[in-house]
Design a protein around this motif. Structure first.
Motif, PDB file in Angstrom:
ATOM      1  N   ASP A 115       0.828  -1.196   0.000  1.00  0.00           N
ATOM      2  CA  ASP A 115       0.000   0.000   0.000  1.00  0.00           C
ATOM      3  C   ASP A 115       0.869   1.256   0.000  1.00  0.00           C
ATOM      4  O   ASP A 115       0.584   2.238  -0.703  1.00  0.00           O
ATOM      5  CB  ASP A 115      -0.920  -0.014   1.222  1.00  0.00           C
ATOM      6  CG  ASP A 115      -1.906   1.150   1.213  1.00  0.00           C
ATOM      7  OD1 ASP A 115      -2.687   1.252   0.252  1.00  0.00           O
ATOM      8  OD2 ASP A 115      -1.880   1.959   2.153  1.00  0.00           O
ATOM      9  N   TYR A 116       1.956   1.218   0.771  1.00  0.00           N
ATOM     10  CA  TYR A 116       2.857   2.374   0.807  1.00  0.00           C
ATOM     11  C   TYR A 116       3.512   2.586  -0.562  1.00  0.00           C
ATOM     12  O   TYR A 116       3.613   3.729  -1.039  1.00  0.00           O
ATOM     13  CB  TYR A 116       3.937   2.164   1.873  1.00  0.00           C
ATOM     14  CG  TYR A 116       4.811   3.379   2.097  1.00  0.00           C
ATOM     15  CD1 TYR A 116       4.378   4.433   2.893  1.00  0.00           C
ATOM     16  CD2 TYR A 116       6.067   3.471   1.504  1.00  0.00           C
ATOM     17  CE1 TYR A 116       5.173   5.556   3.088  1.00  0.00           C
ATOM     18  CE2 TYR A 116       6.864   4.593   1.694  1.00  0.00           C
ATOM     19  CZ  TYR A 116       6.415   5.626   2.493  1.00  0.00           C
ATOM     20  OH  TYR A 116       7.203   6.733   2.680  1.00  0.00           O
ATOM     21  N   ALA A 117       3.929   1.488  -1.193  1.00  0.00           N
ATOM     22  CA  ALA A 117       4.564   1.594  -2.508  1.00  0.00           C
ATOM     23  C   ALA A 117       3.599   2.138  -3.555  1.00  0.00           C
ATOM     24  O   ALA A 117       3.973   2.960  -4.400  1.00  0.00           O
ATOM     25  CB  ALA A 117       5.104   0.232  -2.940  1.00  0.00           C
ATOM     26  N   LEU A 118       2.342   1.697  -3.494  1.00  0.00           N
ATOM     27  CA  LEU A 118       1.349   2.221  -4.437  1.00  0.00           C
ATOM     28  C   LEU A 118       1.123   3.715  -4.200  1.00  0.00           C
ATOM     29  O   LEU A 118       0.901   4.473  -5.146  1.00  0.00           O
ATOM     30  CB  LEU A 118       0.031   1.456  -4.289  1.00  0.00           C
ATOM     31  CG  LEU A 118       0.067  -0.009  -4.763  1.00  0.00           C
ATOM     32  CD1 LEU A 118      -1.207  -0.735  -4.340  1.00  0.00           C
ATOM     33  CD2 LEU A 118       0.241  -0.084  -6.276  1.00  0.00           C
ATOM     34  N   GLY A 119       1.186   4.127  -2.924  1.00  0.00           N
ATOM     35  CA  GLY A 119       1.093   5.551  -2.624  1.00  0.00           C
ATOM     36  C   GLY A 119       2.270   6.326  -3.193  1.00  0.00           C
ATOM     37  O   GLY A 119       2.111   7.445  -3.703  1.00  0.00           O
ATOM     38  N   GLN A 120       3.461   5.720  -3.129  1.00  0.00           N
ATOM     39  CA  GLN A 120       4.627   6.357  -3.755  1.00  0.00           C
ATOM     40  C   GLN A 120       4.419   6.496  -5.260  1.00  0.00           C
ATOM     41  O   GLN A 120       4.709   7.549  -5.851  1.00  0.00           O
ATOM     42  CB  GLN A 120       5.888   5.546  -3.486  1.00  0.00           C
ATOM     43  CG  GLN A 120       6.394   5.587  -2.054  1.00  0.00           C
ATOM     44  CD  GLN A 120       7.616   4.704  -1.866  1.00  0.00           C
ATOM     45  OE1 GLN A 120       7.678   3.592  -2.395  1.00  0.00           O
ATOM     46  NE2 GLN A 120       8.589   5.188  -1.119  1.00  0.00           N
ATOM     47  N   ASP A 121       3.906   5.423  -5.874  1.00  0.00           N
ATOM     48  CA  ASP A 121       3.676   5.456  -7.323  1.00  0.00           C
ATOM     49  C   ASP A 121       2.699   6.576  -7.704  1.00  0.00           C
ATOM     50  O   ASP A 121       2.821   7.177  -8.776  1.00  0.00           O
ATOM     51  CB  ASP A 121       3.119   4.112  -7.806  1.00  0.00           C
ATOM     52  CG  ASP A 121       4.089   2.964  -7.608  1.00  0.00           C
ATOM     53  OD1 ASP A 121       5.300   3.224  -7.420  1.00  0.00           O
ATOM     54  OD2 ASP A 121       3.638   1.802  -7.622  1.00  0.00           O
ATOM     55  N   ALA A 122       1.733   6.825  -6.814  1.00  0.00           N
ATOM     56  CA  ALA A 122       0.718   7.843  -7.087  1.00  0.00           C
ATOM     57  C   ALA A 122       1.143   9.236  -6.630  1.00  0.00           C
ATOM     58  O   ALA A 122       0.371  10.191  -6.753  1.00  0.00           O
ATOM     59  CB  ALA A 122      -0.590   7.452  -6.394  1.00  0.00           C
ATOM     60  N   GLY A 123       2.355   9.365  -6.097  1.00  0.00           N
ATOM     61  CA  GLY A 123       2.850  10.665  -5.660  1.00  0.00           C
ATOM     62  C   GLY A 123       2.353  11.113  -4.307  1.00  0.00           C
ATOM     63  O   GLY A 123       2.463  12.299  -3.964  1.00  0.00           O
ATOM     64  N   ARG A 124       1.836  10.172  -3.496  1.00  0.00           N
ATOM     65  CA  ARG A 124       1.290  10.548  -2.186  1.00  0.00           C
ATOM     66  C   ARG A 124       2.340  10.583  -1.077  1.00  0.00           C
ATOM     67  O   ARG A 124       2.046  11.039   0.028  1.00  0.00           O
ATOM     68  CB  ARG A 124       0.161   9.589  -1.788  1.00  0.00           C
ATOM     69  CG  ARG A 124      -1.066   9.664  -2.679  1.00  0.00           C
ATOM     70  CD  ARG A 124      -2.265   8.989  -2.033  1.00  0.00           C
ATOM     71  NE  ARG A 124      -2.062   7.581  -1.805  1.00  0.00           N
ATOM     72  CZ  ARG A 124      -2.350   6.623  -2.680  1.00  0.00           C
ATOM     73  NH1 ARG A 124      -2.837   6.958  -3.871  1.00  0.00           N
ATOM     74  NH2 ARG A 124      -2.149   5.348  -2.401  1.00  0.00           N
ATOM     75  N   HIS A 125       3.555  10.065  -1.355  1.00  0.00           N
ATOM     76  CA  HIS A 125       4.592  10.045  -0.323  1.00  0.00           C
ATOM     77  C   HIS A 125       5.886  10.673  -0.857  1.00  0.00           C
ATOM     78  O   HIS A 125       6.900  10.003  -1.014  1.00  0.00           O
ATOM     79  CB  HIS A 125       4.863   8.605   0.133  1.00  0.00           C
ATOM     80  CG  HIS A 125       3.668   7.876   0.628  1.00  0.00           C
ATOM     81  ND1 HIS A 125       2.890   8.334   1.672  1.00  0.00           N
ATOM     82  CD2 HIS A 125       3.091   6.706   0.216  1.00  0.00           C
ATOM     83  CE1 HIS A 125       1.898   7.484   1.891  1.00  0.00           C
ATOM     84  NE2 HIS A 125       1.992   6.503   1.022  1.00  0.00           N
ATOM     85  N   PRO A 126       5.871  11.966  -1.130  1.00  0.00           N
ATOM     86  CA  PRO A 126       7.100  12.597  -1.633  1.00  0.00           C
ATOM     87  C   PRO A 126       8.190  12.574  -0.559  1.00  0.00           C
ATOM     88  O   PRO A 126       7.915  12.634   0.638  1.00  0.00           O
ATOM     89  CB  PRO A 126       6.651  14.031  -1.943  1.00  0.00           C
ATOM     90  CG  PRO A 126       5.466  14.270  -1.048  1.00  0.00           C
ATOM     91  CD  PRO A 126       4.768  12.941  -0.961  1.00  0.00           C
ATOM     92  N   TRP A 127       9.407  12.490  -1.020  1.00  0.00           N
ATOM     93  CA  TRP A 127      10.541  12.433  -0.092  1.00  0.00           C
ATOM     94  C   TRP A 127      10.787  13.814   0.514  1.00  0.00           C
ATOM     95  O   TRP A 127      10.778  14.828  -0.184  1.00  0.00           O
ATOM     96  CB  TRP A 127      11.781  11.956  -0.837  1.00  0.00           C
ATOM     97  CG  TRP A 127      12.958  11.686   0.047  1.00  0.00           C
ATOM     98  CD1 TRP A 127      12.943  11.081   1.267  1.00  0.00           C
ATOM     99  CD2 TRP A 127      14.324  12.001  -0.231  1.00  0.00           C
ATOM    100  NE1 TRP A 127      14.207  10.987   1.776  1.00  0.00           N
ATOM    101  CE2 TRP A 127      15.089  11.545   0.877  1.00  0.00           C
ATOM    102  CE3 TRP A 127      14.984  12.603  -1.298  1.00  0.00           C
ATOM    103  CZ2 TRP A 127      16.476  11.697   0.938  1.00  0.00           C
ATOM    104  CZ3 TRP A 127      16.361  12.738  -1.240  1.00  0.00           C
ATOM    105  CH2 TRP A 127      17.092  12.293  -0.137  1.00  0.00           C
TER     106      TRP A 127
END
Length: 283
Positions: free
Chosen positions: A86-98
């Protein structure tokens, strides 16, 4: 790196066939095992061994009508971790910017607690940490709560040191993407995902224009779950800013996995979809 498997071990099949509550009915298990080329005797021997080691508890019945209960958490051996997916999919969608920072973890655990020390090392790697010179583990993700929980479970919280910094250098290397490429085996991770995708596309191709054999389709669905867990296991889930290439295979592999879950649902029906794949549809 070994190729993506196109079959399952008997133990893996048993673990992957269990339901959400750990229940296991052997009727469907024997059918799928046959589609995997396993004999009934092979399955019975595996069930006896898993009962002897405490992984399974008999719930009554015999032969193809036997029922078992899986030890809590046992299926985690072969299924992907949903929280990470779920976290990785959020990264893919731009929801977890660094945010540009790195979490550092160090520890000094006495030799007398070597077992706990080794388990903590494995847990840090499992959480996506990378080892840097000096014995520190690093992650660009907000992993402090997960690390603290792991240390508490192992009883080593008092030996743990954590910090977060906006500047990390190894030798003369300071560029974040270059650091990530040095710390983690990203080329191998990328290749592993590519192999997963190629094998999954072959399996999905078998659904096109052919009569449906439910045990065979269920076998392919289970192989898909286990193969994704193997491909994603070494992935540190770096933020998009740190992955080494625009066509990072992790993104496309995750998208194809969700497509496969939908395809297998349309063929098998949601009620007959294995729990490990059905739960992906809720991510």
């Amino acid at each position: 790196m070994p190729p993506t498997p196109e079959t399952l071990s008997t133990r893996t099949l048993v673990l992957a066939m269990a339901g959400a509550d750990g229940s296991l009915d052997t009727g469907p298990l024997f059918d799928v095992a046959a589609a995997c080329g396993m004999s009934d005797d092979q399955v019975r021997l595996c069930l006896r061994r898993m009962t002897a080691d405490g992984t399974l508890t008999p719930q009554g019945g015999r032969g193809r009508r036997a029922a078992f209960r899986l030890r809590p958490g046992a299926s985690a051996e072969v299924l992907p971790e949903l929280e990470f997916l779920d976290y990785a999919l959020g990264q893919d969608a731009g929801r977890h910017p660094w945010d540009g920072t790195w979490g550092l973890v160090g520890f000094t655990i006495p030799e007398g607690e070597r077992g706990q020390r080794d388990r903590l090392r494995r847990q840090l790697l499992y959480l996506g940490g990378g080892l840097v010179p000096g014995g520190l583990y690093v992650s660009p993700n907000p992993w402090e709560d997960l690390v603290s929980a792991a240390a508490a479970d192992l009883g080593v919280t008092g030996h743990l040191t954590m910090a977060r910094t906006g500047r990390l250098s190894i030798g003369t290397t300071t560029d974040p993407a270059a650091l990530a490429a040095d710390i983690w085996p990203l080329a191998d991770v990328h290749t592993g995902y590519q192999r997963f995708e190629a094998a999954l596309r072959r399996r999905l191709g078998r659904l096109d224009g052919r009569p449906v054999d439910p045990p065979t389709v269920l076998r392919d669905a289970l192989i898909t779950i286990v193969a994704f867990a193997e491909a994603s296991g070494p992935d540190p889930l770096l933020p998009p800013e740190l992955v080494p290439r625009a066509d990072w295979a992790g993104r496309s592999a995750r998208a194809l996995l969700l497509t496969a879950a939908e395809r297998y649902t349309s063929v098998l029906g949601a009620d007959d979809l294995p729990y490990g794949l059905r739960r992906l549809l809720t991510t």
